[in-house]
Design a protein around this motif. Structure first.
Motif, PDB file in Angstrom:
ATOM      1  N   ARG A  50      43.675  35.597  46.057  1.00 25.92           N
ATOM      2  CA  ARG A  50      42.300  36.001  45.782  1.00 25.92           C
ATOM      3  C   ARG A  50      42.012  37.398  46.336  1.00 25.92           C
ATOM      4  O   ARG A  50      41.294  38.184  45.727  1.00 25.92           O
ATOM      5  N   THR A  51      42.575  37.707  47.505  1.00 28.15           N
ATOM      6  CA  THR A  51      42.392  39.041  48.087  1.00 28.15           C
ATOM      7  C   THR A  51      42.956  40.103  47.155  1.00 28.15           C
ATOM      8  O   THR A  51      42.301  41.103  46.872  1.00 28.15           O
ATOM      9  N   ASN A  54      40.768  40.372  44.032  1.00 27.77           N
ATOM     10  CA  ASN A  54      39.463  40.999  44.265  1.00 27.77           C
ATOM     11  C   ASN A  54      39.551  42.513  44.379  1.00 27.77           C
ATOM     12  O   ASN A  54      38.610  43.218  44.021  1.00 27.77           O
ATOM     13  N   TYR A  55      40.651  43.027  44.905  1.00 26.98           N
ATOM     14  CA  TYR A  55      40.759  44.464  45.141  1.00 26.98           C
ATOM     15  C   TYR A  55      41.611  45.186  44.113  1.00 26.98           C
ATOM     16  O   TYR A  55      41.739  46.397  44.169  1.00 26.98           O
ATOM     17  N   THR A  99      33.858  47.778  48.715  1.00 28.51           N
ATOM     18  CA  THR A  99      35.043  47.241  48.037  1.00 28.51           C
ATOM     19  C   THR A  99      36.129  48.311  47.925  1.00 28.51           C
ATOM     20  O   THR A  99      37.306  48.022  48.129  1.00 28.51           O
TER      21      THR A  99
END
Length: 143
Positions: A50-51, A54-55, A99
């Motif tokens: 997920r990390t 997300n990035y 972000t």
């Protein structure tokens, strides 16, 4: 009397072997493309999926920004600060520069780049300003 004969405290290659390693596992094997690919896979799996997800887009936009402006890579702290300022001006929210800052941190950690230039106040001024400008903004609850 532990240690190998003729080896100092720092590891070094001696006769095709890492000083202090066993003859059963030569370090030249570590330099093969197979082990490099294996290590890159470990870097990816060491982070939560997920990390990375997300990035990913924020990191791609950051790299695109640098390359389309023919900036040296990795970016300087000032160039990164200008990118964050651009994001804050365009989006007028705290999420975009934060972000992007976290994506740069991830890029640095996965590519063995020193993150110090990207953590200075000069580089992160847009993030700090966004936090101060939006500190009284409350998210609406669902429903």
């Amino acid at each position: 009397m532990g240690g190998s004969v003729g080896c100092s405290g720092t590891p070094r290659v001696q006769g095709g072997l890492l000083c202090g390693s066993t003859p059963d596992f030569p370090t030249s094997l570590l330099l093969t493309p197979f082990f490099r690919k294996f290590h890159e896979g470990l870097l990816s799996s060491a982070r939560a999926a997920r990390t990375l997800r997300n990035y990913r887009l924020a990191a791609l936009k950051l790299v695109w920004y640098g390359f389309t402006r023919r900036l040296a890579w990795p970016l300087t702290g000032d160039a990164f600060g200008l990118y964050l300022a651009k994001l804050y001006k365009e989006r007028s929210n705290i999420g975009a520069p934060t972000t992007a800052k976290n994506a740069m941190s991830l890029l640095c950690s996965m590519n063995n780049v020193d993150p110090a230039p990207y953590n200075t106040l000069r580089a992160t001024a847009a993030v700090e300003a966004a936090r101060r400008d939006h500190k009284h903004v409350v998210k609406k609850s669902a429903g």
